[in-house]
Design a protein around this motif. Structure first.
Motif, PDB file in Angstrom:
ATOM      1  N   CYS A   1      35.330  10.861 -10.549  1.00  0.00           N
ATOM      2  CA  CYS A   1      35.582  10.779  -9.198  1.00  0.00           C
ATOM      3  C   CYS A   1      34.467   9.911  -8.340  1.00  0.00           C
ATOM      4  N   SER A   2      35.018   9.122  -7.302  1.00  0.00           N
ATOM      5  CA  SER A   2      34.402   8.325  -6.371  1.00  0.00           C
ATOM      6  C   SER A   2      34.754   8.877  -5.073  1.00  0.00           C
ATOM      7  N   LEU A   3      33.578   9.496  -4.403  1.00  0.00           N
ATOM      8  CA  LEU A   3      33.812   9.862  -3.033  1.00  0.00           C
ATOM      9  C   LEU A   3      33.437   9.181  -1.867  1.00  0.00           C
ATOM     10  N   THR A   4      34.304   9.012  -0.939  1.00  0.00           N
ATOM     11  CA  THR A   4      33.876   8.121   0.222  1.00  0.00           C
ATOM     12  C   THR A   4      34.018   9.341   1.577  1.00  0.00           C
ATOM     13  N   ILE A   5      32.680   9.216   2.246  1.00  0.00           N
ATOM     14  CA  ILE A   5      32.743  10.189   3.264  1.00  0.00           C
ATOM     15  C   ILE A   5      32.967   9.678   4.584  1.00  0.00           C
ATOM     16  N   HIS A   6      33.934  10.253   5.330  1.00  0.00           N
ATOM     17  CA  HIS A   6      34.056   9.647   6.716  1.00  0.00           C
ATOM     18  C   HIS A   6      33.667  10.944   7.695  1.00  0.00           C
ATOM     19  N   LEU A   7      33.700  10.103   9.092  1.00  0.00           N
ATOM     20  CA  LEU A   7      33.141  11.223  10.154  1.00  0.00           C
ATOM     21  C   LEU A   7      34.374  11.021  11.308  1.00  0.00           C
ATOM     22  N   GLN A   8      34.967  11.982  11.529  1.00  0.00           N
ATOM     23  CA  GLN A   8      35.721  11.941  12.937  1.00  0.00           C
ATOM     24  C   GLN A   8      35.024  12.474  13.980  1.00  0.00           C
ATOM     25  N   GLU A   9      34.895  11.812  15.109  1.00  0.00           N
ATOM     26  CA  GLU A   9      34.343  11.836  16.271  1.00  0.00           C
ATOM     27  C   GLU A   9      35.046  11.655  17.315  1.00  0.00           C
TER      28      GLU A   9
ATOM     29  N   LYS B   1      29.527   6.428   0.608  1.00  0.00           N
ATOM     30  CA  LYS B   1      29.958   6.350  -1.042  1.00  0.00           C
ATOM     31  C   LYS B   1      29.186   7.223  -1.974  1.00  0.00           C
ATOM     32  N   VAL B   2      29.787   8.388  -2.650  1.00  0.00           N
ATOM     33  CA  VAL B   2      29.039   9.267  -3.417  1.00  0.00           C
ATOM     34  C   VAL B   2      29.555   9.023  -4.861  1.00  0.00           C
ATOM     35  N   GLN B   3      29.365   8.995  -5.933  1.00  0.00           N
ATOM     36  CA  GLN B   3      29.795   9.022  -7.046  1.00  0.00           C
ATOM     37  C   GLN B   3      29.253  10.350  -8.152  1.00  0.00           C
TER      38      GLN B   3
END
Length: 206
Positions: free
Chosen positions: A123-131, A140-142
């Motif tokens: 898994c490769s995780l990309t974190i976004h923030l909705q404002e 990005k987190v692996q």
């Protein structure tokens, strides 16, 4: 007074009910493993009896296998570390995370990764923030850097913009909760809502 047999029977029944609930939740999740979206708390209270909902910590005893629980905790730690990195490099403010949020996210990611060749290790995780109307990529987190990524998950977190939350943050600043913080910007408080979207990074063969 209940005797020991009745107590043990009740425990067994509760265990069976919880196991059924967990299985049912997993089956529902498998029906749409590519997208998981949580409900957002009500932004406005219509009556005096309306109160902020408190999330149930179903993740505490969700995994019967200790190894699965350990994976969940490890991924939750990766997410928290990723948010710390985003705080220092991009946001330049404190990030307030609701209790249990990262564990619930990690739990859902583990469920979404069950059908993948390498499981959660790929898994490769990309974190976004909705404002409000703006959505920005944070980090990005692996899960396992030594494993080639086989799928990517986009996690969209949401800032809690309800009025009473703004008041709460103001009170926390006035009472000195952030007096040791190196940031002067107003802290961001995340809500319980989030969205996970999965994309495979390989082509399935027949």
């Amino acid at each position: 007074m209940e005797n020991s047999t009745e107590v043990e029977t009740k425990k067994e029944v509760m265990k069976m009910v919880h196991k059924f609930k967990t299985t049912f939740q997993r089956l529902l999740s498998r029906e749409n493993q590519n997208v998981i979206e949580t409900d957002y708390e009500r932004k406005e209270s219509n009556t005096e009896n309306d109160k902020e909902t408190v999330p149930q910590k179903d993740w505490i005893s969700l995994f019967e296998d200790p190894n699965e629980e350990a994976k969940c905790k490890q991924f939750a730690k990766h997410i928290e570390d990723g948010l710390k990195e985003a705080r220092e490099k991009h946001l330049k403010c404190e990030i307030l995370i609701p209790c249990g949020l990262t564990m619930r996210i990690a739990r859902d990611i583990l469920i979404m990764s069950e059908s993948e060749p390498c499981g959660v290790r790929g898994c490769s995780l990309t974190i976004h923030l909705q404002e409000k109307s703006k959505c920005s990529e944070l980090v990005k987190v692996q899960y396992d850097p030594s494993t080639v990524s086989t799928f990517e998950i986009h996690l969209t977190l949401q800032e809690d913009t309800r009025h009473f939350v703004s008041v709460r943050k103001m009170m926390m600043q006035l009472t000195g909760c952030f007096k040791h913080s190196t940031y002067r910007s107003t802290p961001k408080m995340l809500c319980q809502a989030y969205k996970l979207e999965k994309q495979k990074l390989y082509r399935a063969t027949c």
